[in-house]
Design a protein around this motif. Structure first.
Motif, mmCIF file in Angstrom:
data_model
loop_
_atom_site.group_PDB
_atom_site.id
_atom_site.type_symbol
_atom_site.label_atom_id
_atom_site.label_comp_id
_atom_site.label_asym_id
_atom_site.label_seq_id
_atom_site.Cartn_x
_atom_site.Cartn_y
_atom_site.Cartn_z
ATOM 1 N N GLN A 127 35.842 21.119 41.918
ATOM 2 C CA GLN A 127 35.840 20.100 42.963
ATOM 3 C C GLN A 127 36.249 18.764 42.356
ATOM 4 O O GLN A 127 35.768 18.383 41.292
ATOM 5 C CB GLN A 127 34.514 20.028 43.709
ATOM 6 N N HIS A 128 37.167 18.115 43.039
ATOM 7 C CA HIS A 128 37.791 16.889 42.524
ATOM 8 C C HIS A 128 37.384 15.701 43.393
ATOM 9 O O HIS A 128 37.691 15.691 44.584
ATOM 10 C CB HIS A 128 39.310 17.035 42.544
ATOM 11 N N PRO A 129 36.745 14.678 42.867
ATOM 12 C CA PRO A 129 36.206 14.623 41.503
ATOM 13 C C PRO A 129 34.787 15.173 41.417
ATOM 14 O O PRO A 129 34.336 15.571 40.358
ATOM 15 C CB PRO A 129 36.239 13.132 41.195
ATOM 16 N N ASP A 130 34.049 15.174 42.555
ATOM 17 C CA ASP A 130 32.643 15.564 42.559
ATOM 18 C C ASP A 130 32.256 15.876 43.995
ATOM 19 O O ASP A 130 33.094 15.887 44.887
ATOM 20 C CB ASP A 130 31.771 14.427 41.989
ATOM 21 N N GLY A 131 30.966 16.121 44.230
ATOM 22 C CA GLY A 131 30.504 16.334 45.596
ATOM 23 C C GLY A 131 29.740 17.624 45.756
ATOM 24 O O GLY A 131 29.114 18.126 44.826
ATOM 25 N N GLY A 132 29.799 18.169 46.979
ATOM 26 C CA GLY A 132 29.013 19.358 47.282
ATOM 27 C C GLY A 132 29.776 20.377 48.104
ATOM 28 O O GLY A 132 30.563 20.033 48.986
ATOM 29 N N VAL A 133 29.519 21.652 47.807
ATOM 30 C CA VAL A 133 30.067 22.792 48.542
ATOM 31 C C VAL A 133 28.892 23.685 48.910
ATOM 32 O O VAL A 133 28.058 24.011 48.057
ATOM 33 C CB VAL A 133 31.087 23.576 47.694
ATOM 34 N N ALA A 134 28.826 24.081 50.164
ATOM 35 C CA ALA A 134 27.697 24.889 50.618
ATOM 36 C C ALA A 134 27.836 26.350 50.212
ATOM 37 O O ALA A 134 26.908 26.946 49.675
ATOM 38 C CB ALA A 134 27.569 24.784 52.138
ATOM 39 N N ARG A 135 28.992 26.960 50.489
ATOM 40 C CA ARG A 135 29.192 28.376 50.224
ATOM 41 C C ARG A 135 30.614 28.627 49.732
ATOM 42 O O ARG A 135 31.555 27.928 50.141
ATOM 43 C CB ARG A 135 28.969 29.211 51.494
ATOM 44 N N LEU A 136 30.751 29.645 48.900
ATOM 45 C CA LEU A 136 32.058 30.120 48.461
ATOM 46 C C LEU A 136 32.164 31.587 48.840
ATOM 47 O O LEU A 136 31.283 32.387 48.503
ATOM 48 C CB LEU A 136 32.228 29.960 46.950
ATOM 49 N N ARG A 137 33.239 31.944 49.541
ATOM 50 C CA ARG A 137 33.505 33.333 49.894
ATOM 51 C C ARG A 137 34.855 33.735 49.286
ATOM 52 O O ARG A 137 35.845 33.003 49.426
ATOM 53 C CB ARG A 137 33.545 33.530 51.407
ATOM 54 N N VAL A 138 34.863 34.893 48.634
ATOM 55 C CA VAL A 138 36.080 35.387 47.980
ATOM 56 C C VAL A 138 36.414 36.742 48.594
ATOM 57 O O VAL A 138 35.895 37.779 48.165
ATOM 58 C CB VAL A 138 35.886 35.498 46.455
ATOM 59 N N HIS A 139 37.251 36.734 49.620
ATOM 60 C CA HIS A 139 37.537 37.957 50.365
ATOM 61 C C HIS A 139 38.674 38.743 49.723
ATOM 62 O O HIS A 139 39.667 38.167 49.266
ATOM 63 C CB HIS A 139 37.909 37.610 51.806
ATOM 64 N N GLY A 140 38.516 40.055 49.675
ATOM 65 C CA GLY A 140 39.556 40.876 49.089
ATOM 66 C C GLY A 140 39.223 42.345 49.154
ATOM 67 O O GLY A 140 38.422 42.795 49.988
ATOM 68 N N LYS A 141 39.842 43.103 48.251
ATOM 69 C CA LYS A 141 39.656 44.551 48.196
ATOM 70 C C LYS A 141 39.178 44.937 46.793
ATOM 71 O O LYS A 141 39.760 44.508 45.794
ATOM 72 C CB LYS A 141 40.959 45.265 48.530
ATOM 73 N N VAL A 142 38.151 45.754 46.748
ATOM 74 C CA VAL A 142 37.581 46.166 45.468
ATOM 75 C C VAL A 142 38.585 47.036 44.710
ATOM 76 O O VAL A 142 39.242 47.908 45.278
ATOM 77 C CB VAL A 142 36.268 46.942 45.684
ATOM 78 N N ALA A 143 38.699 46.789 43.405
ATOM 79 C CA ALA A 143 39.532 47.604 42.510
ATOM 80 C C ALA A 143 38.643 48.067 41.360
ATOM 81 O O ALA A 143 38.502 47.377 40.349
ATOM 82 C CB ALA A 143 40.720 46.805 41.996
ATOM 83 N N PRO A 144 38.011 49.240 41.478
ATOM 84 C CA PRO A 144 37.033 49.667 40.470
ATOM 85 C C PRO A 144 37.694 50.072 39.162
ATOM 86 O O PRO A 144 38.913 50.229 39.063
ATOM 87 C CB PRO A 144 36.378 50.884 41.147
ATOM 88 N N ASP A 145 36.868 50.258 38.156
ATOM 89 C CA ASP A 145 37.322 50.670 36.830
ATOM 90 C C ASP A 145 37.442 52.193 36.807
ATOM 91 O O ASP A 145 36.425 52.900 36.862
ATOM 92 C CB ASP A 145 36.316 50.193 35.778
ATOM 93 N N PRO A 146 38.639 52.754 36.726
ATOM 94 C CA PRO A 146 38.782 54.217 36.771
ATOM 95 C C PRO A 146 38.132 54.919 35.586
ATOM 96 O O PRO A 146 37.653 56.047 35.729
ATOM 97 C CB PRO A 146 40.304 54.426 36.790
ATOM 98 N N GLU A 147 38.093 54.286 34.414
ATOM 99 C CA GLU A 147 37.468 54.913 33.251
ATOM 100 C C GLU A 147 35.957 55.064 33.455
ATOM 101 O O GLU A 147 35.362 56.078 33.079
ATOM 102 C CB GLU A 147 37.750 54.092 31.993
ATOM 103 N N TRP A 148 35.356 54.063 34.074
ATOM 104 C CA TRP A 148 33.918 54.121 34.348
ATOM 105 C C TRP A 148 33.610 55.232 35.339
ATOM 106 O O TRP A 148 32.683 56.027 35.138
ATOM 107 C CB TRP A 148 33.450 52.769 34.879
ATOM 108 N N LEU A 149 34.399 55.335 36.404
ATOM 109 C CA LEU A 149 34.164 56.373 37.397
ATOM 110 C C LEU A 149 34.408 57.762 36.819
ATOM 111 O O LEU A 149 33.698 58.719 37.148
ATOM 112 C CB LEU A 149 35.052 56.137 38.616
ATOM 113 N N ALA A 150 35.409 57.878 35.950
ATOM 114 C CA ALA A 150 35.674 59.172 35.314
ATOM 115 C C ALA A 150 34.497 59.590 34.436
ATOM 116 O O ALA A 150 34.128 60.770 34.381
ATOM 117 C CB ALA A 150 36.954 59.099 34.496
#
Length: 374
Positions: free
Chosen positions: A189-212
């Motif tokens: 945030q430039h230069p300062d202040g307040g933000v109530a919420r952050l949402r990061v919308h997208g699609k999950v991309a899991p780790d294939p090695e972990w699932l294997a």
């Protein structure tokens, strides 16, 4: 960068007796139906911030909307439901204003790695104390990376939202078009202040090695790359809740539809992690007592085989309120599953335990490789 929403200037000051949400500024956000990768219920966290004098950084990821109590003050001033830093100052009396590159920052670990499609920087209730501008960057690193490791000089950060002016008491939304898999984001945030919420919308991309390595896992779980593609009804609560981690904690933590007045039924269609063989099913109606679905049936479809028809996984089966139901099944490979509930009501969780086929594992590995190549 073209903002989905563009709000300028302060919101009206809060006046005693006025409803504090009345002039909150928002709009339809085209990516808002996608999962919030920064949801704390997925394991996301704000792991560091350079300043949180007025309000704690952890508030950024609370899943509930921000609230405002006009009477709530503490030793440091007004207590806000968000992340708020102190006012920045210049180097001295001759230069009282902060330098152009002065800014505050917070590091966020996503709950699940994924491809980011849009970001919402929500300044709800920050009317005269919101940042003038924000910017957002992302990187890929081990999920357990420390703040010191992420802030090292050799870490590459990819800009997602360039420095852009935002509005107060508003949902400032930004589309993202970067076809990469990320694990962490940095909100500035430039230069300062307040933000109530952050949402990061997208699609999950899991780790294939972990699932294997797991072999058998929940192939529809959000954290493993499952997703909701469509549903007949979202009136009381969203169907994505049914594939969140853990058990539901209250009635609206599942999926509940409005009351039907016709002879139809409600349904949700899911995309699995990849092509998989399902061997066990769990349907949970936790906290749904007078409004649980009466019956449920499951069907599968294999997109990789070009099949348009649905095959039965579980026949129409009676459900009990506030109960975990478990079934062993033997069904063909599937890439999609549909649950039909009769006639309406809700379920809290759906678990589909199985393993990826060779075709599914290969497709997931190839997809992940494309997303991790700069």
């Amino acid at each position: 960068m073209t903002q989905v929403t563009r709000f300028t200037g302060d919101a009206a000051p809060y006046r005693e007796g006025n409803e504090p949400y009345a002039d909150y500024r928002t709009a339809d956000i085209p990516f808002g139906h996608l999962v919030d990768l920064a949801d704390r219920r997925l394991g996301a966290g704000v792991i560091a911030a350079n300043d949180e004098f007025f309000a704690e950084r952890e508030n950024l990821l609370n899943p509930e909307p921000a609230v405002f109590d006009p009477e709530r003050f503490g030793h440091k001033g007004k207590i806000m439901d968000g992340w708020e830093t102190r006012r920045r100052r210049g180097a001295g009396a001759g230069t009282p204003h902060p330098a152009d590159d002065d800014h505050d920052w917070a590091l966020i670990r996503l709950g699940a790695p994924g491809v980011i499609r849009g970001i919402v920087v929500d300044t709800a209730h920050f009317r005269g104390n919101y940042p003038r501008a924000v910017s957002v960057e992302a990187t890929t690193a081990p999920l357990a990376s420390s703040p010191e490791e992420l802030l090292a000089a050799d870490v590459e950060w990819t800009p997602l939202v360039p420095r852009t002016e935002v509005g107060g008491h508003a949902a400032n939304a930004f589309p993202v078009d970067v076809e990469r898999r990320f694990t962490h984001v940095r909100l500035n945030q430039h230069p300062d202040g307040g933000v109530a919420r952050l949402r990061v919308h997208g699609k999950v991309a899991p780790d294939p090695e972990w699932l294997a390595a797991l072999g058998t896992f929940d192939v529809v779980a959000l954290e493993n790359g499952g997703s909701v593609e469509d549903a007949s009804d979202r009136f009381y609560s969203p169907p994505t809740n049914t594939i969140l981690p853990g058990r539901s904690r209250k009635m609206d933590d599942g999926w509940e539809t409005r009351r039907r007045r016709d002879q139809g039924n409600d349904w949700v269609r899911y995309r699995l992690t990849a092509q998989a063989l399902i061997r066990a099913v769990e349907i949970d109606t936790g906290y749904l007592k007078g409004n649980a679905a009466g019956w449920a049936a499951l069907y599968g479809r294999d997109e990789t085989a070009g099949a348009d028809e649905w095959h039965e996984i579980l026949p129409r089966t009676r459900l009990q309120p506030d109960t975990v139901h478990r079934f062993l099944v033997d069904a063909p490979a599937a890439t999609h599953v549909r649950i039909d509930i009769f006639p309406d009501g809700g379920i809290s969780r759906l678990r589909l335990f199985g393993s990826l086929t060779g075709t599914g594992a290969k497709a997931l590995a190839e997809r992940t490789a494309r997303l991790t190549t700069p």
